[in-house]
Motif scaffolding. Structure first.
Motif, PDB file in Angstrom:
ATOM      1  N   TYR A 237       0.837  -1.213   0.000  1.00  0.00           N
ATOM      2  CA  TYR A 237       0.000   0.000   0.000  1.00  0.00           C
ATOM      3  C   TYR A 237       0.871   1.262   0.000  1.00  0.00           C
ATOM      4  N   ASN A 238       1.871   1.259   0.833  1.00  0.00           N
ATOM      5  CA  ASN A 238       2.742   2.432   0.959  1.00  0.00           C
ATOM      6  C   ASN A 238       3.461   2.720  -0.358  1.00  0.00           C
ATOM      7  N   MET A 239       3.781   1.646  -1.058  1.00  0.00           N
ATOM      8  CA  MET A 239       4.517   1.771  -2.316  1.00  0.00           C
ATOM      9  C   MET A 239       3.594   2.261  -3.439  1.00  0.00           C
ATOM     10  N   HIS A 240       2.399   1.676  -3.529  1.00  0.00           N
ATOM     11  CA  HIS A 240       1.563   1.908  -4.714  1.00  0.00           C
ATOM     12  C   HIS A 240       0.279   2.692  -4.443  1.00  0.00           C
ATOM     13  N   GLY A 241      -0.043   2.960  -3.191  1.00  0.00           N
ATOM     14  CA  GLY A 241      -1.238   3.750  -2.903  1.00  0.00           C
ATOM     15  C   GLY A 241      -1.056   5.154  -3.467  1.00  0.00           C
ATOM     16  N   ARG A 242      -2.145   5.766  -3.918  1.00  0.00           N
ATOM     17  CA  ARG A 242      -2.018   7.057  -4.607  1.00  0.00           C
ATOM     18  C   ARG A 242      -1.765   8.199  -3.624  1.00  0.00           C
ATOM     19  N   ARG A 243      -0.833   9.041  -3.972  1.00  0.00           N
ATOM     20  CA  ARG A 243      -0.535  10.224  -3.148  1.00  0.00           C
ATOM     21  C   ARG A 243      -0.888  11.512  -3.898  1.00  0.00           C
ATOM     22  N   ASP A 244      -1.403  11.341  -5.123  1.00  0.00           N
ATOM     23  CA  ASP A 244      -1.688  12.537  -5.930  1.00  0.00           C
ATOM     24  C   ASP A 244      -3.114  13.034  -5.730  1.00  0.00           C
ATOM     25  N   ASN A 245      -3.962  12.205  -5.128  1.00  0.00           N
ATOM     26  CA  ASN A 245      -5.373  12.572  -5.012  1.00  0.00           C
ATOM     27  C   ASN A 245      -5.902  12.017  -3.697  1.00  0.00           C
ATOM     28  N   ILE A 246      -6.198  12.924  -2.754  1.00  0.00           N
ATOM     29  CA  ILE A 246      -6.613  12.506  -1.407  1.00  0.00           C
ATOM     30  C   ILE A 246      -7.863  11.622  -1.451  1.00  0.00           C
ATOM     31  N   TYR A 247      -8.708  11.827  -2.447  1.00  0.00           N
ATOM     32  CA  TYR A 247      -9.947  11.047  -2.526  1.00  0.00           C
ATOM     33  C   TYR A 247      -9.718   9.633  -3.074  1.00  0.00           C
ATOM     34  N   LYS A 248      -8.521   9.404  -3.587  1.00  0.00           N
ATOM     35  CA  LYS A 248      -8.245   8.075  -4.148  1.00  0.00           C
ATOM     36  C   LYS A 248      -7.059   7.432  -3.446  1.00  0.00           C
ATOM     37  N   ALA A 249      -6.775   7.886  -2.231  1.00  0.00           N
ATOM     38  CA  ALA A 249      -5.534   7.483  -1.569  1.00  0.00           C
ATOM     39  C   ALA A 249      -5.692   6.285  -0.631  1.00  0.00           C
ATOM     40  N   ARG A 250      -6.926   5.934  -0.274  1.00  0.00           N
ATOM     41  CA  ARG A 250      -7.101   4.824   0.671  1.00  0.00           C
ATOM     42  C   ARG A 250      -6.779   3.493  -0.013  1.00  0.00           C
ATOM     43  N   ILE A 251      -6.473   2.488   0.799  1.00  0.00           N
ATOM     44  CA  ILE A 251      -6.073   1.190   0.247  1.00  0.00           C
ATOM     45  C   ILE A 251      -7.201   0.567  -0.575  1.00  0.00           C
ATOM     46  N   LYS A 252      -8.455   0.892  -0.250  1.00  0.00           N
ATOM     47  CA  LYS A 252      -9.576   0.296  -0.991  1.00  0.00           C
ATOM     48  C   LYS A 252      -9.498   0.632  -2.479  1.00  0.00           C
ATOM     49  N   ILE A 253      -9.024   1.845  -2.781  1.00  0.00           N
ATOM     50  CA  ILE A 253      -8.917   2.253  -4.187  1.00  0.00           C
ATOM     51  C   ILE A 253      -7.846   1.409  -4.882  1.00  0.00           C
ATOM     52  N   LEU A 254      -6.722   1.213  -4.191  1.00  0.00           N
ATOM     53  CA  LEU A 254      -5.635   0.406  -4.770  1.00  0.00           C
ATOM     54  C   LEU A 254      -6.091  -1.033  -4.988  1.00  0.00           C
ATOM     55  N   VAL A 255      -6.726  -1.601  -3.973  1.00  0.00           N
ATOM     56  CA  VAL A 255      -7.166  -3.008  -4.072  1.00  0.00           C
ATOM     57  C   VAL A 255      -8.129  -3.167  -5.239  1.00  0.00           C
ATOM     58  N   ASN A 256      -9.027  -2.203  -5.399  1.00  0.00           N
ATOM     59  CA  ASN A 256     -10.006  -2.332  -6.472  1.00  0.00           C
ATOM     60  C   ASN A 256      -9.417  -2.000  -7.836  1.00  0.00           C
ATOM     61  N   ALA A 257      -8.378  -1.161  -7.855  1.00  0.00           N
ATOM     62  CA  ALA A 257      -7.727  -0.869  -9.145  1.00  0.00           C
ATOM     63  C   ALA A 257      -6.931  -2.079  -9.619  1.00  0.00           C
ATOM     64  N   LEU A 258      -6.241  -2.720  -8.673  1.00  0.00           N
ATOM     65  CA  LEU A 258      -5.414  -3.880  -9.059  1.00  0.00           C
ATOM     66  C   LEU A 258      -6.248  -5.148  -9.197  1.00  0.00           C
ATOM     67  N   GLY A 259      -7.340  -5.216  -8.455  1.00  0.00           N
ATOM     68  CA  GLY A 259      -8.083  -6.474  -8.327  1.00  0.00           C
ATOM     69  C   GLY A 259      -7.496  -7.250  -7.161  1.00  0.00           C
ATOM     70  N   ILE A 260      -8.341  -7.968  -6.454  1.00  0.00           N
ATOM     71  CA  ILE A 260      -7.875  -8.638  -5.233  1.00  0.00           C
ATOM     72  C   ILE A 260      -6.803  -9.693  -5.536  1.00  0.00           C
ATOM     73  N   ASP A 261      -6.898 -10.365  -6.682  1.00  0.00           N
ATOM     74  CA  ASP A 261      -5.926 -11.427  -6.980  1.00  0.00           C
ATOM     75  C   ASP A 261      -4.526 -10.851  -7.199  1.00  0.00           C
ATOM     76  N   GLU A 262      -4.449  -9.748  -7.935  1.00  0.00           N
ATOM     77  CA  GLU A 262      -3.145  -9.120  -8.178  1.00  0.00           C
ATOM     78  C   GLU A 262      -2.611  -8.497  -6.884  1.00  0.00           C
ATOM     79  N   PHE A 263      -3.504  -7.885  -6.112  1.00  0.00           N
ATOM     80  CA  PHE A 263      -3.067  -7.296  -4.844  1.00  0.00           C
ATOM     81  C   PHE A 263      -2.503  -8.398  -3.938  1.00  0.00           C
ATOM     82  N   ARG A 264      -3.216  -9.520  -3.897  1.00  0.00           N
ATOM     83  CA  ARG A 264      -2.753 -10.662  -3.074  1.00  0.00           C
ATOM     84  C   ARG A 264      -1.383 -11.144  -3.551  1.00  0.00           C
ATOM     85  N   ARG A 265      -1.235 -11.239  -4.869  1.00  0.00           N
ATOM     86  CA  ARG A 265       0.046 -11.712  -5.419  1.00  0.00           C
ATOM     87  C   ARG A 265       1.178 -10.790  -4.972  1.00  0.00           C
TER      88      ARG A 265
END
Lengths: 567, 88
Positions: A237-265
């Motif tokens: 999360y710290n590596m790939h979570g977004r820092r450019d947009n406060i509204y898209k910075a939570r881990i939920k956005i990252l998990v849903n952008a990558l998909g749970i399988d890729e995030f898990r990998r």
């Protein structure tokens, strides 16, 4: 409960002294507001509408009587005699002066409390099942792990400046009472092969402007490895979570952008690189922490006390309180007592200094000197002998704390809203009061049955409106407060985000609209035991929508589709 | 639209309003109301000087309408702040 050792005490005292220095430099003008703001936020101090607000951490919602007494002192000496319990099991003081905060932080440190990590882009207070250690359906006590995570995450250098805040909840029971699926990371203690316990791990849940129910990332992580597994999640999360947009910075956005399988990998790949032994909790440390939470030996009592049973038969209000606010305890002869901070007409989650002292005294005399804060903004006495229930009830009546409404429509979660909060678009408290008054008749509320009604004054959703069976969101419509209704949300094992039912209502119209929703449910429920949520899931949105807005008109789009079909 | 400059007192956090003399008052009717960008700029310059003297923080201007000569905030938020109390 956990008691600070010399290390913990030294750390908190050092932080208190650092903050005193920071405040004095700010007041002297050596620090600008820009320089000072992150420092005060790291110590839970916000600037709200009328004053500073101090948010004090209540780790996983556990307090001693002495700590609650100290909170009463703070409320009386430095606030206006009130505290407000939050949906993160913390407490806020709304009328704080900056120049007083060093003394308040010292007063907290003396009783093993602080306001660290109640704000900022760090791991916030880890929340847990308020019935931890006493629930009949518990597999393992989650407080042990919540405490281990408190220690692991406190000023963890890697996780102090993350893309955004990070919230973890733990449940160790069969039933989820910690809204685990609405957290950045949700943890369920489960039994694996051979009976060893571990964690089922969920990730990417949350409310706010983009609500998501968390997804399972791991079915079973052995408990001894959970800290390194969490660290792997945090790193990805710290590596790939977004820092450019406060509204898209939570881990939920990252998990849903990558998909749970890729995030898990990615998490598993990261986990494989970690020096797990250096991160995981050593067995001796686990044993040391667990000792603090070992069940105290309880004097055996019969499961029922004759005088309490007699009172139950002769006093209908007491019987209702017993039915609604008293839960079975893992040890027969004891009970879990829910203390409602939701008397209709009062401010949800608010408690006066006098009430704090009453509850502290009850905890000390009848509750093993321990109490809990729930994320529904109530308090719990986790261990009361059945024979003391009538005495406890009478004391609660004296303190106006005996409202019997646990999980009913008047047990409303509400954020402070525009009456206090700098972020709010609309008021929440007055709306909560108006609705609660409409359902203040306890018989009426009980006949409606379990119904979670949650109110947020803005899209940040501190009042958990997305997870309410009935959710209410305050919005600003051309300068006027309006309220949108959502239906069908749930914070439990069947977690779901509520559906927006239609256009918003004015503050005046809203309580009537809620009554219409409830009346529609009552007319259509199959039996008295079909809850609002079950009925909504069976019926869908349409009957509620029609009851609120009138019959559905044929949509113009449908007509044009028909024309196309005819061609 | 007429406007008023507000802030929070640094030490107490209390809501305060700016006067044309550069001081801060708690009562909204005692605040200086200005109309027009230039007049507002003048008021904001006074406010920024006060920020630099570490007297206040969180400075901004908000719209008011004049009702019988007295300023009334247009937004609910500012009406709540001006009351120095929640509405509940």
């Amino acid at each position: 409960m956990y008691r600070y050792d010399a290390f913990d005490q030294g750390f908190v005292a050092e932080r208190a002294s650092q903050f005193r220095d920071q405040v004095s430099r700010r007041l002297a003008g050596d620090l600008t507001e820009e320089q000072f703001k992150p420092l005060r936020l790291q110590n839970g101090l916000y600037l709200q509408l009328h004053a500073y607000m101090l948010r004090v951490a209540v780790p996983y919602g556990v307090l001693s009587g002495g700590q609650l007494r100290r909170l009463a002192v703070i409320a009386r000496r430095w606030d206006r005699g009130l505290g407000h319990f939050t949906t993160r099991q913390n407490i806020q003081f709304n009328w704080i002066k900056l120049e007083d905060t060093p003394d308040i932080i010292d007063a907290l440190a003396e009783v093993g409390m602080h306001a660290i990590q109640t704000s900022g882009n760090c791991i916030r207070n880890v929340t847990a099942d308020p019935d931890a250690g006493v629930a009949v359906d518990e597999i393992e006590d989650p407080r042990v792990w919540a405490e281990a995570m408190r220690q692991w995450s406190t000023i963890h250098p890697e996780f102090t400046f993350m893309p955004r805040k990070f919230k973890i909840a733990i449940s160790g029971a069969l039933e989820d009472r910690a809204a685990v699926l609405f957290h950045d990371v949700g943890l369920r203690i489960v039994k694996g092969k051979g009976g060893a316990t571990g964690f089922r791990v969920y990730v990417g849940g949350g409310q706010g402007r983009t609500p998501y129910v968390a997804q399972e990332i791991a079915a079973f992580v052995p408990r001894d490895e959970i800290l390194s597994y969490l660290e792997a999640i945090m790193r990805v999360y710290n590596m790939h979570g977004r820092r450019d947009n406060i509204y898209k910075a939570r881990i939920k956005i990252l998990v849903n952008a990558l998909g749970i399988d890729e995030f898990r990998r990615q998490v598993e790949a990261e986990w494989a690189t970690l020096d797990k032994a250096a991160i995981n909790l050593p067995a001796a440390e686990l044993a040391r922490i667990a000792e603090h939470f070992a069940a105290k030996p309880l004097v055996k009592h019969p499961a029922k006390a004759p005088k309490v049973e007699a009172r139950r038969k002769s006093d209908a209000a007491f019987a209702r309180w017993m039915r609604l606010n008293v839960l079975p305890h893992r040890v027969p002869g004891y009970a879990i007592v829910n203390i409602s901070l939701k008397e209709p007409g009062m401010i949800p989650g608010d408690i006066s200094a006098d009430q704090m002292e009453t509850v502290a005294e009850l905890a000390e005399r009848f509750g093993g000197d321990e109490l809990r804060v729930t994320y529904q903004q109530n308090l719990v006495l986790p261990t009361v002998a059945v024979g003391d229930l009538d005495t406890v009830y009478d004391a609660l009546i004296e303190a106006a704390l005996a409202t019997a409404n646990t999980e009913l429509i008047t047990d409303i979660i509400a954020c402070p809203g525009l009456d206090y909060c700098n972020l709010a678009n609309a008021r929440s408290i007055g709306i909560a009061q108006d609705i609660a008054k409409r359902f203040a008749d306890p018989e009426k509320a009980e006949a409606i049955g379990p119904l979670r009604l949650n109110i947020s004054g803005c899209i940040n959703a501190c009042g958990h409106h997305h997870a309410g069976n009935i959710g209410i969101l305050g919005v600003d419509k051309k300068g006027t407060e309006h309220y949108q209704i959502t239906l069908g949300g749930s914070p439990k094992d069947d977690a779901e985000v509520g559906d927006i039912v239609g256009p918003s209502f004015t503050a005046e119209a809203l309580p009537g609209a809620v009554e219409t929703v409830v009346a529609t449910y009552l007319e259509r429920r199959l039996t008295q035991s079909e809850t609002f949520l079950t009925a909504y899931r069976r019926l869908g949105k349409l009957p509620f929508r029609e009851a609120l807005y009138g019959p559905e008109k044929p949509r113009r789009a449908a007509a044009s589709e028909l024309e196309i079909a005819n061609v | 639209m007429p406007s008023i400059v507000t802030a929070n007192d640094l030490r107490s956090g209390a809501v305060v309003y700016l006067t044309g003399a550069g001081g801060w008052v708690c009562d909204l009717p005692h605040a200086t109301v200005v109309d027009g960008a230039d007049a507002l700029k003048g008021l904001e310059a006074l406010a920024l000087a006060s920020v630099e003297r570490n007297e206040v923080t969180a400075v901004y201007a908000f719209d008011v309408r004049l009702v019988e000569g007295l300023p009334e905030p247009v937004s609910v938020r500012e009406r709540i702040r001006a009351a120095h109390a929640p509405t509940v």
